[in-house]
Motif scaffolding. Structure first.
Motif, PDB file in Angstrom:
ATOM      1  N   VAL A 191     118.017  72.415   8.355  1.00  0.00           N
ATOM      2  CA  VAL A 191     117.257  71.175   8.194  1.00  0.00           C
ATOM      3  C   VAL A 191     115.863  71.497   7.669  1.00  0.00           C
ATOM      4  O   VAL A 191     115.161  72.342   8.244  1.00  0.00           O
ATOM      5  N   GLY A 192     115.470  70.835   6.607  1.00  0.00           N
ATOM      6  CA  GLY A 192     114.184  71.122   5.985  1.00  0.00           C
ATOM      7  C   GLY A 192     112.990  70.879   6.903  1.00  0.00           C
ATOM      8  O   GLY A 192     112.886  69.830   7.526  1.00  0.00           O
ATOM      9  N   VAL A 193     112.093  71.865   6.961  1.00  0.00           N
ATOM     10  CA  VAL A 193     110.848  71.752   7.736  1.00  0.00           C
ATOM     11  C   VAL A 193     109.737  72.503   7.006  1.00  0.00           C
ATOM     12  O   VAL A 193     109.994  73.395   6.199  1.00  0.00           O
ATOM     13  N   ASP A 212     115.039  74.712   9.541  1.00  0.00           N
ATOM     14  CA  ASP A 212     115.254  74.835  10.972  1.00  0.00           C
ATOM     15  C   ASP A 212     116.762  74.953  11.202  1.00  0.00           C
ATOM     16  O   ASP A 212     117.546  74.219  10.599  1.00  0.00           O
ATOM     17  N   VAL A 213     117.195  75.864  12.080  1.00  0.00           N
ATOM     18  CA  VAL A 213     118.617  76.167  12.247  1.00  0.00           C
ATOM     19  C   VAL A 213     119.166  75.498  13.509  1.00  0.00           C
ATOM     20  O   VAL A 213     118.606  75.647  14.594  1.00  0.00           O
ATOM     21  N   TRP A 214     120.284  74.785  13.333  1.00  0.00           N
ATOM     22  CA  TRP A 214     120.991  74.131  14.435  1.00  0.00           C
ATOM     23  C   TRP A 214     122.412  74.689  14.508  1.00  0.00           C
ATOM     24  O   TRP A 214     123.026  74.976  13.475  1.00  0.00           O
ATOM     25  N   VAL A 215     122.965  74.802  15.716  1.00  0.00           N
ATOM     26  CA  VAL A 215     124.346  75.270  15.881  1.00  0.00           C
ATOM     27  C   VAL A 215     125.032  74.468  16.976  1.00  0.00           C
ATOM     28  O   VAL A 215     124.396  73.914  17.864  1.00  0.00           O
ATOM     29  N   GLY A 216     126.374  74.429  16.885  1.00  0.00           N
ATOM     30  CA  GLY A 216     127.181  73.957  18.004  1.00  0.00           C
ATOM     31  C   GLY A 216     127.386  72.470  18.113  1.00  0.00           C
ATOM     32  O   GLY A 216     127.721  71.980  19.197  1.00  0.00           O
ATOM     33  N   GLY A 217     127.221  71.720  17.008  1.00  0.00           N
ATOM     34  CA  GLY A 217     127.504  70.296  17.066  1.00  0.00           C
ATOM     35  C   GLY A 217     128.962  70.002  16.755  1.00  0.00           C
ATOM     36  O   GLY A 217     129.658  70.810  16.139  1.00  0.00           O
ATOM     37  N   TRP A 236     112.934  79.550  12.054  1.00  0.00           N
ATOM     38  CA  TRP A 236     112.631  79.082  10.696  1.00  0.00           C
ATOM     39  C   TRP A 236     113.190  80.104   9.708  1.00  0.00           C
ATOM     40  O   TRP A 236     112.987  81.311   9.854  1.00  0.00           O
ATOM     41  N   VAL A 237     113.917  79.585   8.694  1.00  0.00           N
ATOM     42  CA  VAL A 237     114.563  80.468   7.727  1.00  0.00           C
ATOM     43  C   VAL A 237     114.149  80.052   6.316  1.00  0.00           C
ATOM     44  O   VAL A 237     114.285  78.883   5.952  1.00  0.00           O
ATOM     45  N   ASP A 261     110.125  82.383  14.450  1.00  0.00           N
ATOM     46  CA  ASP A 261     110.076  81.128  15.202  1.00  0.00           C
ATOM     47  C   ASP A 261     109.555  80.024  14.303  1.00  0.00           C
ATOM     48  O   ASP A 261     108.706  80.268  13.427  1.00  0.00           O
ATOM     49  N   GLY A 262     110.059  78.803  14.526  1.00  0.00           N
ATOM     50  CA  GLY A 262     109.636  77.711  13.657  1.00  0.00           C
ATOM     51  C   GLY A 262     109.656  76.362  14.343  1.00  0.00           C
ATOM     52  O   GLY A 262     110.145  76.210  15.468  1.00  0.00           O
ATOM     53  N   PRO A 263     109.121  75.348  13.664  1.00  0.00           N
ATOM     54  CA  PRO A 263     108.997  74.009  14.232  1.00  0.00           C
ATOM     55  C   PRO A 263     110.273  73.188  14.086  1.00  0.00           C
ATOM     56  O   PRO A 263     111.129  73.488  13.254  1.00  0.00           O
ATOM     57  N   ALA A 264     110.367  72.152  14.890  1.00  0.00           N
ATOM     58  CA  ALA A 264     111.453  71.180  14.769  1.00  0.00           C
ATOM     59  C   ALA A 264     111.144  70.214  13.630  1.00  0.00           C
ATOM     60  O   ALA A 264     109.976  70.024  13.264  1.00  0.00           O
ATOM     61  N   PRO A 265     112.160  69.589  13.044  1.00  0.00           N
ATOM     62  CA  PRO A 265     111.900  68.582  12.009  1.00  0.00           C
ATOM     63  C   PRO A 265     111.212  67.355  12.591  1.00  0.00           C
ATOM     64  O   PRO A 265     111.321  67.071  13.788  1.00  0.00           O
ATOM     65  N   ASP A 266     110.488  66.651  11.741  1.00  0.00           N
ATOM     66  CA  ASP A 266     109.824  65.418  12.153  1.00  0.00           C
ATOM     67  C   ASP A 266     110.839  64.282  12.281  1.00  0.00           C
ATOM     68  O   ASP A 266     111.899  64.294  11.654  1.00  0.00           O
ATOM     69  N   GLN A 267     110.486  63.300  13.091  1.00  0.00           N
ATOM     70  CA  GLN A 267     111.316  62.110  13.216  1.00  0.00           C
ATOM     71  C   GLN A 267     111.331  61.355  11.890  1.00  0.00           C
ATOM     72  O   GLN A 267     110.283  61.109  11.301  1.00  0.00           O
ATOM     73  N   PRO A 268     112.502  60.988  11.369  1.00  0.00           N
ATOM     74  CA  PRO A 268     112.544  60.230  10.110  1.00  0.00           C
ATOM     75  C   PRO A 268     111.824  58.894  10.243  1.00  0.00           C
ATOM     76  O   PRO A 268     111.872  58.238  11.289  1.00  0.00           O
ATOM     77  N   VAL A 269     111.148  58.513   9.163  1.00  0.00           N
ATOM     78  CA  VAL A 269     110.427  57.235   9.148  1.00  0.00           C
ATOM     79  C   VAL A 269     111.370  56.095   8.800  1.00  0.00           C
ATOM     80  O   VAL A 269     111.321  55.007   9.380  1.00  0.00           O
ATOM     81  N   ALA A 270     112.265  56.313   7.835  1.00  0.00           N
ATOM     82  CA  ALA A 270     113.147  55.260   7.349  1.00  0.00           C
ATOM     83  C   ALA A 270     114.223  54.925   8.377  1.00  0.00           C
ATOM     84  O   ALA A 270     114.727  55.808   9.079  1.00  0.00           O
ATOM     85  N   ARG A 271     114.597  53.644   8.464  1.00  0.00           N
ATOM     86  CA  ARG A 271     115.643  53.214   9.378  1.00  0.00           C
ATOM     87  C   ARG A 271     117.033  53.544   8.837  1.00  0.00           C
ATOM     88  O   ARG A 271     117.960  53.780   9.600  1.00  0.00           O
TER      89      ARG A 271
END
Length: 565
Positions: A241-243, A253-258, A273-274, A331-341
């Protein structure tokens, strides 16, 4: 013999001790197949079945196909037998596979990143018309699926697809499935980073590679640098996920296991962060962990989400770094909350090069070959050579000059492909359903389409984002647990006590950084015929009771059971 300290067993009967075989993890030395699926994969790699299709099955016909190829290895090339017509949902779990099988196939064309040229789209449309009785559904994983495919025609279909750079390789099976990508990668004005090079390199490294063609089960990947979080990253096995890193700049940002199905889990962050050029390395590390440590004993526990749940993100990251990457991740940050609905890119939007892209909404992903061919022609007539599919069963035409936008929108509207859809047209999704799927219990596509019409007629003033997802069985291909209104197909009793098609209702699910699963109200089921009345009733109560700016999911989580019934 009396029991003594030296002989305690004499006091109790002997019990047969069975050796625990573990979870079938290769990394633990458990290579003996523990179920039929693992056995046929060990007997012969699924990728090898292509030769038999081309040289034997396509020449001798359906009856010549080995059962382990028919219901197993052929999936490695995107082929599933489809449901025999006329078998009702009550028999889905009763009949043997050979009783459910029709002599025709679903064939899935993988479209990594949702990226298509108009030439490719035209070929897809032509194949649909010539070999698939006009069928061509857009899936919620950016693929296109045909039905009514004869085994005799498969080699020619492959030839035509591969001539324009497409394939069905590992579109199904225990393999690395299609790599999801932002449909506006490289063109969106607000993009954090373009993940396209990573998708291309991942595809080059792993697709068709026998090092990764025998996984415990399917493996789903997503890569997006869009701030809209537009690839459902939370429910993939691995997602990037872009950050923006405060020191290193744009990356992922890397996520696993969904994953969803009958035991849904939201993916977890590794906290790493990659940079773009290291995404393929990390992807290869994660898929290797799944191959080596994934559970192969029980099919119901063979997805990566179960391993991640048992290990936790800290151990998973440590194994990834120590055993596979041989280095530490930043180590890196989480993505921001999307603004668009909305995150589906529907409508007219300016690209960063000054041109525009136009996103439009077919009905629940249901299109046909003739329509796809016309879309390709329209795109080219309006200056574009590129189209995209989305994870919401939608499509986008890229690179349209401003002077051509209005004309394109009108031409799409004439094909019932609106770029200005109602919330119901925009937010309703449906899986294949009983029409073709052997696992399904109820019909979905036509039910979803008619529901759109009814809601547009009954609540024309409704203008809030709403997702309504219909699934034909519990397996959640249409993501019912993370929809505002998720509808899981099952047989229910009507007022006359008759067993009819219906749905169990999930309410208030969501994706995004507030991702969560929908709420199930005890005993809340609706028949298919009652569905429009039920949805209308719940949406009107939402309109009456909502607080300022409150989304449906938030309201549904706090509403009374009476309000949701």
């Amino acid at each position: 013999m009396a029991a003594t300290p030296q002989n305690p067993a004499a006091a109790t009967p002997r019990r047969k001790v069975s050796r625990h075989r573990g979870e079938g993890q290769w990394a633990a030395g458990h290579f003996t197949p523990l179920n039929g699926n693992e056995q046929f994969k060990k007997d012969d790699d699924g990728l090898n079945v292509r030769t038999r299709i081309e040289t034997i099955y396509s020449k001798r016909g359906f009856d010549s196909i080995d059962p382990n190829d028919l219901r197993g290895r052929m999936r490695w090339w995107g082929l599933y037998t489809q449901r025999k017509p006329g078998i009702d949902g009550g028999k889905t779990a009763i009949l043997e596979p050979e009783e459910l099988d029709d002599e025709y196939f679903m064939l899935r064309v993988r479209i990594d990143g949702g990226r298509l040229s108009t030439e490719q789209l035209r070929v897809i449309g032509e194949i649909s018309q010539e070999f698939a009785r006009g069928t061509a559904d857009i899936t919620d994983r950016q693929n296109i699926q045909y039905h009514w495919i004869r085994i005799e025609d498969v080699p020619e279909i492959w030839n035509r697809l591969e001539a324009v750079g497409l394939s069905t390789t590992e579109a199904c099976g225990d393999t690395p499935r299609v790599v999801l990508g932002s449909p506006v990668a490289g063109i969106a004005e607000d993009e954090i980073i373009d993940g396209t090079p990573a998708i291309e390199e991942i595809h080059r490294r792993v697709i068709g590679n026998k090092a990764y063609s025998n996984l415990p089960r399917k493996f789903k990947t997503a890569v997006s640098g869009s701030p809209l979080l537009d690839v459902a990253h939370e429910i993939n096995d691995v997602a990037f996920v872009g950050v923006n890193h405060p020191e290193h700049g744009p990356g992922f940002d890397v996520w696993v296991g969904g994953g969803l199905s009958t035991n849904p889990k939201i993916g977890v962050r590794l906290g790493a962060w990659v940079p773009l050029d290291e995404v393929p390395d990390v992807h290869e590390g994660v898929i290797s962990i799944f191959r080596d440590y994934g559970y192969r004993r029980l099919r119901t526990r063979a997805r990566l989400k179960f391993l991640v749940a048992d290990w936790g993100p800290e151990k998973f990251r440590q194994v990834l770094q120590d055993e596979y990457l041989k280095r530490k991740l930043v180590d890196g940050p989480a993505p921001d909350q999307p603004v668009a609905r909305w995150r589906d890119h529907i409508g007219v939007h300016r690209q960063k090069d000054g041109r525009f892209y136009v996103g439009f909404a077919p009905r629940v992903g249901r299109v046909d070959g003739a329509t796809l061919t016309k879309i390709a022609e329209l795109a080219e007539a309006h200056g574009s050579g590129r189209v995209r599919t989305t994870v919401e069963q939608k499509m986008i035409v890229l690179d349209v000059e401003e002077a051509q936008v209005e004309s394109l929108v009108e031409a799409l509207e004439a094909l019932d492909l609106t770029a200005k859809p109602s919330p119901f047209r925009r937010g309703t999704m449906a899986c294949t359903g009983i029409e073709y799927c052997k696992l399904a219990i109820v019909e979905t596509k036509q039910r979803g389409s008619s529901l759109i019409d009814e809601l547009e007629r009954r609540i024309p003033e409704f203008d809030e984002p709403i997702t309504i997802n219909l699934n034909g069985c519990p397996n959640a291909c249409a993501r019912i647990q993370v929809a505002d209104i998720g509808l899981k197909g099952q047989l229910v009793l009507n007022d006359q006590g008759e067993q009819v098609e219906g749905y169990q209702v999930h309410l208030g699910g969501a994706l995004g950084l507030e991702a969560g699963f929908g709420r199930k109200v005890r005993g809340l089921k609706v028949t298919s015929d009652e569905l429009p009345d039920y949805v209308e009733r719940v949406l009107k109560r939402f309109q009456e009771e909502r607080e300022d700016g409150e989304r449906f999911a938030a309201w549904a989580s706090r509403a009374s059971e009476e309000a949701l019934s």
